[in-house]
Design a protein around this motif. Structure first.
Motif, PDB file in Angstrom:
ATOM      1  N   GLU A  30       0.964  -1.269  -0.078  1.00 56.89           N
ATOM      2  CA  GLU A  30      -0.017  -0.014   0.009  1.00 56.89           C
ATOM      3  C   GLU A  30       0.711   1.337   0.095  1.00 56.89           C
ATOM      4  O   GLU A  30       1.883   1.233   0.452  1.00 56.89           O
ATOM      5  CB  GLU A  30      -0.802   0.035   1.210  1.00 56.89           C
ATOM      6  N   VAL A  31       0.301   2.270  -0.592  1.00 57.20           N
ATOM      7  CA  VAL A  31       1.019   3.472  -0.701  1.00 57.20           C
ATOM      8  C   VAL A  31      -0.054   4.700  -0.655  1.00 57.20           C
ATOM      9  O   VAL A  31      -1.067   4.464  -0.917  1.00 57.20           O
ATOM     10  CB  VAL A  31       1.763   3.714  -2.097  1.00 57.20           C
ATOM     11  N   THR A  32       0.572   5.840  -0.345  1.00 59.02           N
ATOM     12  CA  THR A  32      -0.443   7.094  -0.441  1.00 59.02           C
ATOM     13  C   THR A  32      -0.224   7.831  -1.715  1.00 59.02           C
ATOM     14  O   THR A  32       0.756   8.017  -2.209  1.00 59.02           O
ATOM     15  CB  THR A  32       0.028   7.958   0.633  1.00 59.02           C
ATOM     16  N   CYS A  33      -1.559   8.042  -2.349  1.00 56.02           N
ATOM     17  CA  CYS A  33      -1.548   8.938  -3.779  1.00 56.02           C
ATOM     18  C   CYS A  33      -2.198  10.048  -3.553  1.00 56.02           C
ATOM     19  O   CYS A  33      -3.398  10.142  -2.743  1.00 56.02           O
ATOM     20  CB  CYS A  33      -1.909   8.017  -4.869  1.00 56.02           C
ATOM     21  N   VAL A  34      -1.954  11.144  -4.028  1.00 55.10           N
ATOM     22  CA  VAL A  34      -2.612  12.450  -3.788  1.00 55.10           C
ATOM     23  C   VAL A  34      -3.121  12.922  -5.078  1.00 55.10           C
ATOM     24  O   VAL A  34      -2.584  12.852  -6.187  1.00 55.10           O
ATOM     25  CB  VAL A  34      -1.293  13.554  -3.208  1.00 55.10           C
ATOM     26  N   GLU A  35      -4.572  13.279  -4.920  1.00 49.14           N
ATOM     27  CA  GLU A  35      -5.157  13.873  -6.123  1.00 49.14           C
ATOM     28  C   GLU A  35      -4.492  14.920  -6.839  1.00 49.14           C
ATOM     29  O   GLU A  35      -3.838  15.863  -6.258  1.00 49.14           O
ATOM     30  CB  GLU A  35      -6.501  14.521  -5.434  1.00 49.14           C
ATOM     31  N   GLY A  36      -4.565  14.768  -8.082  1.00 47.38           N
ATOM     32  CA  GLY A  36      -3.889  15.836  -9.199  1.00 47.38           C
ATOM     33  C   GLY A  36      -2.452  15.217  -9.550  1.00 47.38           C
ATOM     34  O   GLY A  36      -2.012  15.644 -10.411  1.00 47.38           O
ATOM     35  N   GLU A  37      -1.796  14.385  -8.531  1.00 51.81           N
ATOM     36  CA  GLU A  37      -0.494  13.870  -9.026  1.00 51.81           C
ATOM     37  C   GLU A  37      -0.747  12.522 -10.002  1.00 51.81           C
ATOM     38  O   GLU A  37      -1.875  12.155 -10.305  1.00 51.81           O
ATOM     39  CB  GLU A  37       0.369  13.512  -7.776  1.00 51.81           C
ATOM     40  N   HIS A  38       0.337  12.115 -10.500  1.00 52.35           N
ATOM     41  CA  HIS A  38       0.018  10.718 -11.330  1.00 52.35           C
ATOM     42  C   HIS A  38       0.637   9.578 -10.633  1.00 52.35           C
ATOM     43  O   HIS A  38       1.487   9.564  -9.740  1.00 52.35           O
ATOM     44  CB  HIS A  38       1.022  11.026 -12.597  1.00 52.35           C
ATOM     45  N   PHE A  39      -0.082   8.430 -11.080  1.00 52.29           N
ATOM     46  CA  PHE A  39       0.274   7.173 -10.347  1.00 52.29           C
ATOM     47  C   PHE A  39       1.484   6.787 -11.086  1.00 52.29           C
ATOM     48  O   PHE A  39       1.946   6.754 -12.163  1.00 52.29           O
ATOM     49  CB  PHE A  39      -0.766   6.140 -10.784  1.00 52.29           C
ATOM     50  N   PRO A  40       2.637   6.726 -10.098  1.00 47.80           N
ATOM     51  CA  PRO A  40       3.999   6.188 -10.715  1.00 47.80           C
ATOM     52  C   PRO A  40       4.299   4.789 -11.293  1.00 47.80           C
ATOM     53  O   PRO A  40       3.366   3.953 -11.013  1.00 47.80           O
ATOM     54  CB  PRO A  40       4.892   6.338  -9.397  1.00 47.80           C
ATOM     55  N   PRO A  41       5.058   4.719 -12.351  1.00 51.79           N
ATOM     56  CA  PRO A  41       5.540   3.413 -12.738  1.00 51.79           C
ATOM     57  C   PRO A  41       5.935   2.587 -11.480  1.00 51.79           C
ATOM     58  O   PRO A  41       6.772   2.972 -10.618  1.00 51.79           O
ATOM     59  CB  PRO A  41       6.415   3.783 -13.827  1.00 51.79           C
ATOM     60  N   ALA A  42       6.027   1.185 -11.758  1.00 51.88           N
ATOM     61  CA  ALA A  42       6.769   0.151 -11.316  1.00 51.88           C
ATOM     62  C   ALA A  42       8.143   0.151 -11.673  1.00 51.88           C
ATOM     63  O   ALA A  42       8.392   0.125 -12.657  1.00 51.88           O
ATOM     64  CB  ALA A  42       5.909  -1.118 -11.246  1.00 51.88           C
ATOM     65  N   ARG A  43       9.070   0.289 -10.419  1.00 53.45           N
ATOM     66  CA  ARG A  43      10.518  -0.130 -10.772  1.00 53.45           C
ATOM     67  C   ARG A  43      10.835  -1.343 -11.248  1.00 53.45           C
ATOM     68  O   ARG A  43      11.908  -1.556 -11.804  1.00 53.45           O
ATOM     69  CB  ARG A  43      11.410   0.349  -9.522  1.00 53.45           C
TER      70      ARG A  43
END
Length: 70
Positions: A30-43
């Motif tokens: 689980e991670v925190t994601c913030v409205e307006g940002e982009h979901f990051p790619p998996a490394r």
């Protein structure tokens, strides 16, 4: 089934998201994601998707809290 979001998409709802790697659901985290940002790619180079676990209003948008700007 929960809505699935792909890396690169814009986050529409702030909150806690489960990251599920394609072909390896047992390694979800689980991670925190913030409205307006982009979901990051998996490394790892493997595909991944995000599922909202718990939505949360960002503190600066909550009517009961001040913005912190004086």
């Amino acid at each position: 089934m929960a809505d699935q979001h792909k890396p690169g998409e814009t986050v529409k709802t702030s909150g806690i998201y489960k990251v599920v790697r394609e072909g390896d659901a047992s390694s979800a985290f689980e991670v925190t994601c913030v409205e307006g940002e982009h979901f990051p790619p998996a490394r790892s180079g493997k595909g991944a998707h995000y599922e909202l676990v718990h939505a949360a209003t960002h503190s600066h948008k909550h009517s009961e809290l001040g913005s912190g700007d004086a």
